[in-house]
Design a protein around this motif. Sequence first.
Motif, PDB file in Angstrom:
ATOM      1  N   LEU A 126       0.822  -1.063   0.121  1.00  0.00           N
ATOM      2  CA  LEU A 126       0.075  -0.054  -0.159  1.00  0.00           C
ATOM      3  C   LEU A 126       0.913   1.160   0.273  1.00  0.00           C
ATOM      4  N   PHE A 127       1.658   1.362   0.923  1.00  0.00           N
ATOM      5  CA  PHE A 127       2.486   2.624   1.099  1.00  0.00           C
ATOM      6  C   PHE A 127       3.563   2.654  -0.150  1.00  0.00           C
ATOM      7  N   GLY A 128       4.020   1.491  -0.633  1.00  0.00           N
ATOM      8  CA  GLY A 128       4.936   1.396  -1.661  1.00  0.00           C
ATOM      9  C   GLY A 128       4.095   2.125  -2.950  1.00  0.00           C
ATOM     10  N   TRP A 129       2.937   1.559  -3.200  1.00  0.00           N
ATOM     11  CA  TRP A 129       2.315   2.243  -4.489  1.00  0.00           C
ATOM     12  C   TRP A 129       1.774   3.657  -4.122  1.00  0.00           C
ATOM     13  N   MET A 130       1.800   4.241  -2.985  1.00  0.00           N
ATOM     14  CA  MET A 130       1.247   5.665  -2.666  1.00  0.00           C
ATOM     15  C   MET A 130       2.497   6.324  -2.875  1.00  0.00           C
ATOM     16  N   LEU A 131       3.959   5.893  -2.563  1.00  0.00           N
ATOM     17  CA  LEU A 131       4.971   6.625  -2.771  1.00  0.00           C
ATOM     18  C   LEU A 131       5.593   6.508  -3.919  1.00  0.00           C
ATOM     19  N   LEU A 132       5.824   5.427  -4.731  1.00  0.00           N
ATOM     20  CA  LEU A 132       6.731   5.379  -5.624  1.00  0.00           C
ATOM     21  C   LEU A 132       6.362   6.269  -6.684  1.00  0.00           C
ATOM     22  N   PRO A 133       5.280   6.103  -7.158  1.00  0.00           N
ATOM     23  CA  PRO A 133       4.856   7.408  -8.183  1.00  0.00           C
ATOM     24  C   PRO A 133       5.341   8.825  -8.125  1.00  0.00           C
ATOM     25  N   ALA A 134       5.302   9.021  -6.641  1.00  0.00           N
ATOM     26  CA  ALA A 134       6.000  10.366  -6.430  1.00  0.00           C
ATOM     27  C   ALA A 134       7.290  10.592  -6.896  1.00  0.00           C
ATOM     28  N   VAL A 135       8.196   9.676  -6.812  1.00  0.00           N
ATOM     29  CA  VAL A 135       9.422   9.559  -7.559  1.00  0.00           C
ATOM     30  C   VAL A 135       9.403   9.903  -8.894  1.00  0.00           C
ATOM     31  N   GLY A 136       8.532   9.438  -9.741  1.00  0.00           N
ATOM     32  CA  GLY A 136       8.547   9.544 -10.936  1.00  0.00           C
ATOM     33  C   GLY A 136       7.773  10.843 -11.305  1.00  0.00           C
ATOM     34  N   PHE A 137       6.830  11.177 -10.569  1.00  0.00           N
ATOM     35  CA  PHE A 137       6.298  12.695 -10.412  1.00  0.00           C
ATOM     36  C   PHE A 137       7.297  13.680 -10.581  1.00  0.00           C
ATOM     37  N   VAL A 138       8.044  13.667  -9.776  1.00  0.00           N
ATOM     38  CA  VAL A 138       9.263  14.431  -9.400  1.00  0.00           C
ATOM     39  C   VAL A 138      10.138  14.534 -10.504  1.00  0.00           C
ATOM     40  N   ASP A 139      10.759  13.304 -11.047  1.00  0.00           N
ATOM     41  CA  ASP A 139      11.434  13.448 -12.067  1.00  0.00           C
ATOM     42  C   ASP A 139      10.981  14.192 -13.362  1.00  0.00           C
ATOM     43  N   THR A 140       9.743  13.345 -13.616  1.00  0.00           N
ATOM     44  CA  THR A 140       9.102  14.000 -14.895  1.00  0.00           C
ATOM     45  C   THR A 140       8.928  15.583 -14.772  1.00  0.00           C
ATOM     46  N   GLY A 141       8.566  16.238 -13.627  1.00  0.00           N
ATOM     47  CA  GLY A 141       8.213  17.626 -13.337  1.00  0.00           C
ATOM     48  C   GLY A 141       9.373  18.407 -13.729  1.00  0.00           C
ATOM     49  N   ARG A 142      10.677  17.859 -13.440  1.00  0.00           N
ATOM     50  CA  ARG A 142      11.976  18.696 -13.419  1.00  0.00           C
ATOM     51  C   ARG A 142      12.278  18.652 -15.006  1.00  0.00           C
ATOM     52  N   ARG A 143      11.934  17.670 -15.628  1.00  0.00           N
ATOM     53  CA  ARG A 143      12.190  17.469 -17.211  1.00  0.00           C
ATOM     54  C   ARG A 143      11.453  18.212 -18.124  1.00  0.00           C
ATOM     55  N   VAL A 144      10.180  18.448 -17.741  1.00  0.00           N
ATOM     56  CA  VAL A 144       9.277  19.145 -18.735  1.00  0.00           C
ATOM     57  C   VAL A 144       9.306  20.678 -18.810  1.00  0.00           C
ATOM     58  N   THR A 145       9.182  21.126 -19.737  1.00  0.00           N
ATOM     59  CA  THR A 145       9.333  22.671 -19.857  1.00  0.00           C
ATOM     60  C   THR A 145       7.945  23.331 -19.487  1.00  0.00           C
ATOM     61  N   LYS A 146       6.861  23.007 -19.710  1.00  0.00           N
ATOM     62  CA  LYS A 146       5.599  23.334 -19.642  1.00  0.00           C
ATOM     63  C   LYS A 146       4.555  22.259 -18.979  1.00  0.00           C
ATOM     64  N   GLY A 147       3.832  22.856 -18.143  1.00  0.00           N
ATOM     65  CA  GLY A 147       2.831  22.194 -17.404  1.00  0.00           C
ATOM     66  C   GLY A 147       3.338  21.014 -16.557  1.00  0.00           C
ATOM     67  N   GLY A 148       4.430  21.642 -16.062  1.00  0.00           N
ATOM     68  CA  GLY A 148       5.223  20.853 -15.078  1.00  0.00           C
ATOM     69  C   GLY A 148       4.218  20.767 -13.544  1.00  0.00           C
ATOM     70  N   TRP A 149       3.379  21.686 -13.423  1.00  0.00           N
ATOM     71  CA  TRP A 149       2.738  21.528 -12.300  1.00  0.00           C
ATOM     72  C   TRP A 149       1.803  20.602 -12.073  1.00  0.00           C
ATOM     73  N   ILE A 150       1.475  19.863 -13.116  1.00  0.00           N
ATOM     74  CA  ILE A 150       0.507  18.747 -12.898  1.00  0.00           C
ATOM     75  C   ILE A 150       1.189  17.720 -11.869  1.00  0.00           C
ATOM     76  N   TYR A 151       2.676  17.540 -12.134  1.00  0.00           N
ATOM     77  CA  TYR A 151       3.600  16.508 -11.574  1.00  0.00           C
ATOM     78  C   TYR A 151       3.716  16.955 -10.181  1.00  0.00           C
ATOM     79  N   ALA A 152       3.722  18.122  -9.598  1.00  0.00           N
ATOM     80  CA  ALA A 152       3.712  18.824  -8.234  1.00  0.00           C
ATOM     81  C   ALA A 152       2.237  18.175  -7.770  1.00  0.00           C
ATOM     82  N   VAL A 153       1.067  18.374  -8.490  1.00  0.00           N
ATOM     83  CA  VAL A 153      -0.115  18.187  -7.988  1.00  0.00           C
ATOM     84  C   VAL A 153       0.127  16.445  -7.760  1.00  0.00           C
TER      85      VAL A 153
END
Length: 169
Positions: free
Chosen positions: A96-123
């Motif tokens: 349960l906690f693994g799947w709550m937190l693992l995607p957060a790592v992906g969202f942080v990485d994705t958010g720092r790589r995109v040039t527009k719309g990165g706010w959605i990954y912060a959300v």
Amino acid sequence: MFRRARELGPPIMVPLAWTFVTAAHLEVVTEHTLFIAHVVMAVLLVGFAATGYADMREGVLRTWWLLIAVGSVVTLCGVVGLWLEPTNPALTAVALFGWMLLPAVGFVDTGRRVTKGGWIYAVGTAGCLLGAALYAVSPTWGTRTAAVGGLVLVGLGQTAGIFDAAIRY
């Protein structure tokens, strides 16, 4: 066909999975049904990792492939935890906690790589972290409402992030 399924699977499976987990917490589905769902998800995740590796070796897709590979192990912890009699709460908590937190790592990485719309990954990240925290403290409040609220936050945050990622990549 497999490629299209890999592209469209996550935006369908993520909200479905969190809806199912929430239903389990509300005792709408049985623990045995949850066990079966974990087995199905483990098979899908391993299959996704195996068939998607060639397309996910670089950049942000590599990060997500690694998270899927680790998530396969996390899901298998849930399978074993639910299979044992009595259910093993430590192994199910890993799932349960693994799947709550693992995607957060992906969202942080994705958010720092995109040039527009990165706010959605912060959300998405915020939904994961705040939802996990709310779920974690819910036993001290003695209410199932906080636990369900945490699951809903995680589900909404991850759904927003995965929909954007599926469209973008």
